[in-house]
Design a protein around this motif. Structure first.
Motif, mmCIF file in Angstrom:
data_model
loop_
_atom_site.group_PDB
_atom_site.id
_atom_site.type_symbol
_atom_site.label_atom_id
_atom_site.label_comp_id
_atom_site.label_asym_id
_atom_site.label_seq_id
_atom_site.Cartn_x
_atom_site.Cartn_y
_atom_site.Cartn_z
ATOM 1 N N VAL A 57 2.521 40.900 46.306
ATOM 2 C CA VAL A 57 3.803 40.711 45.656
ATOM 3 C C VAL A 57 3.867 39.263 45.138
ATOM 4 O O VAL A 57 3.204 38.394 45.700
ATOM 5 N N PRO A 58 4.611 39.029 44.030
ATOM 6 C CA PRO A 58 5.493 39.944 43.310
ATOM 7 C C PRO A 58 4.790 40.832 42.285
ATOM 8 O O PRO A 58 5.454 41.562 41.566
ATOM 9 N N LEU A 59 3.447 40.750 42.206
ATOM 10 C CA LEU A 59 2.739 41.587 41.235
ATOM 11 C C LEU A 59 3.040 43.060 41.452
ATOM 12 O O LEU A 59 3.128 43.826 40.496
ATOM 13 N N TYR A 60 3.206 43.444 42.720
ATOM 14 C CA TYR A 60 3.524 44.842 43.025
ATOM 15 C C TYR A 60 5.040 45.023 42.960
ATOM 16 O O TYR A 60 5.737 45.044 43.977
ATOM 17 N N ALA A 222 11.658 33.200 52.231
ATOM 18 C CA ALA A 222 12.486 33.403 51.030
ATOM 19 C C ALA A 222 12.572 32.127 50.203
ATOM 20 O O ALA A 222 12.530 32.162 48.965
ATOM 21 N N SER A 223 12.687 30.975 50.869
ATOM 22 C CA SER A 223 12.821 29.706 50.158
ATOM 23 C C SER A 223 11.594 29.419 49.304
ATOM 24 O O SER A 223 11.707 28.891 48.181
ATOM 25 N N ALA A 224 10.404 29.768 49.820
ATOM 26 C CA ALA A 224 9.173 29.548 49.056
ATOM 27 C C ALA A 224 9.132 30.439 47.824
ATOM 28 O O ALA A 224 8.691 30.014 46.744
ATOM 29 N N GLN A 225 9.595 31.680 47.963
ATOM 30 C CA GLN A 225 9.617 32.587 46.819
ATOM 31 C C GLN A 225 10.613 32.115 45.770
ATOM 32 O O GLN A 225 10.332 32.158 44.569
ATOM 33 N N GLU A 226 11.777 31.650 46.224
ATOM 34 C CA GLU A 226 12.786 31.160 45.286
ATOM 35 C C GLU A 226 12.250 29.978 44.479
ATOM 36 O O GLU A 226 12.547 29.829 43.296
ATOM 37 N N ALA A 227 11.449 29.130 45.124
ATOM 38 C CA ALA A 227 10.921 27.941 44.457
ATOM 39 C C ALA A 227 9.972 28.288 43.317
ATOM 40 O O ALA A 227 9.800 27.487 42.383
ATOM 41 N N PHE A 228 9.372 29.484 43.373
ATOM 42 C CA PHE A 228 8.408 29.871 42.345
ATOM 43 C C PHE A 228 8.980 30.827 41.299
ATOM 44 O O PHE A 228 8.268 31.228 40.383
ATOM 45 N N LYS A 229 10.240 31.182 41.417
ATOM 46 C CA LYS A 229 10.768 32.213 40.523
ATOM 47 C C LYS A 229 10.861 31.772 39.070
ATOM 48 O O LYS A 229 10.916 32.619 38.174
ATOM 49 N N ASP A 230 10.823 30.476 38.822
ATOM 50 C CA ASP A 230 10.820 30.013 37.434
ATOM 51 C C ASP A 230 9.567 30.476 36.696
ATOM 52 O O ASP A 230 9.596 30.612 35.463
ATOM 53 N N ILE A 231 8.488 30.707 37.439
ATOM 54 C CA ILE A 231 7.246 31.130 36.770
ATOM 55 C C ILE A 231 6.982 32.629 36.917
ATOM 56 O O ILE A 231 5.933 33.114 36.508
ATOM 57 N N TYR A 232 7.934 33.372 37.497
ATOM 58 C CA TYR A 232 7.750 34.825 37.608
ATOM 59 C C TYR A 232 7.514 35.484 36.249
ATOM 60 O O TYR A 232 6.641 36.356 36.130
ATOM 61 N N PRO A 233 8.281 35.113 35.189
ATOM 62 C CA PRO A 233 8.007 35.750 33.892
ATOM 63 C C PRO A 233 6.565 35.532 33.435
ATOM 64 O O PRO A 233 5.940 36.440 32.880
ATOM 65 N N GLU A 234 6.033 34.352 33.698
ATOM 66 C CA GLU A 234 4.644 34.057 33.338
ATOM 67 C C GLU A 234 3.676 34.904 34.166
ATOM 68 O O GLU A 234 2.674 35.414 33.647
ATOM 69 N N PHE A 246 -3.865 41.807 37.742
ATOM 70 C CA PHE A 246 -3.507 40.847 38.781
ATOM 71 C C PHE A 246 -3.324 39.461 38.149
ATOM 72 O O PHE A 246 -3.363 39.334 36.926
ATOM 73 N N HIS A 247 -3.142 38.439 38.960
ATOM 74 C CA HIS A 247 -2.963 37.091 38.416
ATOM 75 C C HIS A 247 -4.288 36.335 38.386
ATOM 76 O O HIS A 247 -4.301 35.114 38.250
ATOM 77 N N TYR A 248 -5.389 37.060 38.494
ATOM 78 C CA TYR A 248 -6.711 36.478 38.411
ATOM 79 C C TYR A 248 -7.626 37.454 37.696
ATOM 80 O O TYR A 248 -7.304 38.635 37.548
ATOM 81 N N ASP A 249 -8.780 36.956 37.247
ATOM 82 C CA ASP A 249 -9.683 37.815 36.482
ATOM 83 C C ASP A 249 -11.125 37.442 36.799
ATOM 84 O O ASP A 249 -11.401 36.505 37.541
ATOM 85 N N PHE A 250 -12.070 38.164 36.192
ATOM 86 C CA PHE A 250 -13.480 37.968 36.476
ATOM 87 C C PHE A 250 -13.960 36.569 36.086
ATOM 88 O O PHE A 250 -13.459 35.949 35.139
ATOM 89 N N PRO A 444 1.984 48.845 39.150
ATOM 90 C CA PRO A 444 3.070 48.472 38.239
ATOM 91 C C PRO A 444 2.594 47.813 36.950
ATOM 92 O O PRO A 444 3.274 47.892 35.930
ATOM 93 N N SER A 445 1.425 47.163 36.983
ATOM 94 C CA SER A 445 0.898 46.536 35.767
ATOM 95 C C SER A 445 0.603 47.591 34.708
ATOM 96 O O SER A 445 1.021 47.468 33.550
ATOM 97 N N THR A 446 -0.135 48.633 35.102
ATOM 98 C CA THR A 446 -0.439 49.716 34.166
ATOM 99 C C THR A 446 0.821 50.484 33.782
ATOM 100 O O THR A 446 1.029 50.836 32.616
#
Length: 541
Positions: A57-60, A222-234, A246-250, A444-446
């Motif tokens: 998560v949050p990818l899922y 929760a506080s750690a997740q909130e701190a990163f939510k600005d980049i969730y759209p990215e 995923f957020h990584y590739d080959f 969810p990506s597909t």
């Protein structure tokens, strides 16, 4: 009384929810049917001990800001209970339930040539149904909605419980019992490592060992997740730009182009990250070159062998001679699987085809092996997976033009255009199923890539007064060749498992997934749309 809708959606998982929400926003009268009692898709079926997701998560999750801005997960890989809470949150924020019928299994979907619409029947049983008509029908069954029950002689004789992980009931208790687990896929790994700590005795039957990877589960504040939510759209946008969503590739380097020392260092880094990093962030040619692939297996075997003390168990669970190419059968994520397998109350039985320890039959008391040894049991857990990709469609009477059953059309193997439609079944879509990036991706990506395209096509049809479409036979055949060509370039094509349908006796063996990765799939869908939905016959109202 028959209700009429613009769109009927079948299935209440991620794909069904996305369509219901977005099509309503676009002004379409949409209704969703699900056989389960609530939202959740596969997480309404999978509630066995240890059941949890293998994507981070949050990818899922869905990318709707109104959902993720007000939700935080408790850990990196949530279990089925937390995922059900997440689906309740989706319902609460998106106001979904008012347009849904739960405990309504869809029994049939028939295309009416004269009226150019679908007739759908659904209900708790075949003699208690409702009927709906719709211009479009969207099947969001998921790729694993039909369980695979193996035909073991004597199944009717056994006096204890036989339970499939995909049909689990939460009231089932394994504590203090003599239990067998047959199957070593994701559910087999998860249930074994969970119940092995509470059963009296656990017998795990292994035909092919799972090349499982360390999950590296983490609690999330929760506080750690909130701190990163600005980049969730990215983060969500990046899902469309990597092979598996995923957020990584080959790694762009070739496996054998680097020194043995550098390769070892790379493998160690990926292994330490856990999850699917060792699978999908590795060297780009690992699934095209057998020699390259062998280096990954040897590393995996070395790492796992260190965790298994018993030589016999070690040889079954991580043999020095590889049972198949690494990663071409989906690896599962484990937390303490090998430590549990080490326990004195756990026996590992190899049931390779033809071996003396293979299962001959079930008896009243348990399992009789070919060797004549009988293992007494209270419960037998079938972790034998699913008839994937196409199996769910077989449970519904789906008929297209001139009453053609979908089961007849797909009798020799499924065919599609874009992994979304099939010829002679107008205005029918299916998601996260055959010929999509499906099994090689984060769900969810597909789903979001496909669902966005489906919603745009339905809107295009409305805006241009198009009553229905059909797939051109030539375009479908060409896409089928494309699917096979992509698959044949990889080692996945030779895999013995469900990626190619080889886990189901009598099922046609074929490439069931789009093996080119999500970015290529996205570009091909965009090209189809740009060219006025090339490959489709669009008929004006």
């Amino acid at each position: 009384m028959t209700e009429h809708y613009d769109v009927v959606v079948i299935g209440g998982g991620f794909a069904g929810i996305y369509h219901l929400y977005m099509l309503r926003k676009l002004g379409f009268n949409t209704h969703l049917y699900d056989a389960a009692s609530d939202f959740g898709g596969i997480w309404r079926l999978n509630c066995y001990p240890g059941a949890r997701v293998d994507s981070e998560v949050p990818l899922y999750g869905l990318s709707f800001p109104e959902v993720w801005k007000s939700w935080n997960f408790s850990c990196k890989y949530p279990d089925y209970k937390e995922l059900r809470h997440y689906f309740n949150h989706l319902d609460d924020k998106l106001q979904l339930r008012k347009d849904c019928s739960f405990n309504h299994r869809v029994h049939s979907a028939h295309w009416d040539d004269s009226k150019q619409q679908w007739t759908v029947t659904a209900g708790p049983s075949k003699d208690k149904t409702v009927t709906a008509t719709a211009q479009h029908v969207i099947f969001c069954l998921g790729f694993a909605s039909k369980v695979n029950i193996p035909k073991i002689p004597g199944m009717d004789k056994f006096k204890g419980q036989i339970i499939h992980t995909g049909e689990w009931e939460e009231s089932i208790d394994c504590s203090g019992k003599k239990v067998a687990v047959i199957g070593t896929g994701a559910s087999g790994i998860q249930v074994s490592q969970e119940i092995g700590q509470v059963v009296d005795r656990l017998t795990v039957f292994v035909r092919t060992p799972n090349l499982a990877l360390p999950m590296r589960q983490q609690k999330l504040e929760a506080s750690a997740q909130e701190a990163f939510k600005d980049i969730y759209p990215e983060i969500f946008d990046k899902r469309k730009k990597t092979f598996g969503g995923f957020h990584y590739d080959f790694d762009p380097r070739a496996t054998l182009s680097v020194s043995a020392e550098e390769r070892e260092r790379t493998f160690e880094e990926l292994w330490a990250r856990g999850g699917f990093h060792f699978w999908l962030e590795t060297f780009h040619d690992l699934y095209a070159d057998k020699d390259a692939n062998k280096t990954a297996y040897d590393f995996w075997q070395k790492k796992v062998a260190q965790r298994i003390q018993d030589p016999k168990k070690r040889e079954i669970l991580c043999p020095e001679e590889w049972p198949h190419t690494f990663g071409t059968v989906r690896p599962s994520l484990e937390q303490n699987y090998y430590e549990v397998m080490n326990q004195d109350n756990v026996e590992i039985v190899s049931i390779k085809r033809g071996g003396e320890e293979g299962i001959k039959e079930l008896t009243e008391k348990g399992v009789l092996l070919n060797s004549g040894r009988e293992i007494e049991l209270d419960q037998i857990i079938l972790a034998t997976g699913f008839d994937t990709h196409t199996g769910g469609f077989k449970q519904i009477d789906i008929r297209g033009k001139n009453g053609l059953p979908l089961t007849d059309k797909w009798a020799q193997g499924c065919n599609s255009l874009n992994g979304l439609n099939t010829a002679k079944f107008p205005n029918l879509f299916f998601l996260y199923g055959p010929h999509g990036p499906t099994a090689y991706s984060n769900g969810p990506s597909t789903v979001e890539v496909q669902a966005e395209w489906v919603c745009e096509m339905i809107k295009y049809m409305r805006d241009n007064q198009i009553s229905h479409f059909d797939v051109q036979d030539e375009a479908e055949a060409k896409f089928g060749e494309h699917i096979n060509e992509l698959s044949a370039k990889t080692l996945f094509h030779e895999s013995h498992g469900w990626y190619m349908g080889r886990n189901i006796p009598g099922k046609p063996v074929q490439a069931l997934n789009f093996t080119g990765g999500i970015p290529l799939y996205v570009s091909e869908l965009a090209e189809c749309r740009k060219e006025g939905y090339k490959g489709y016959d669009l008929v004006k109202a």
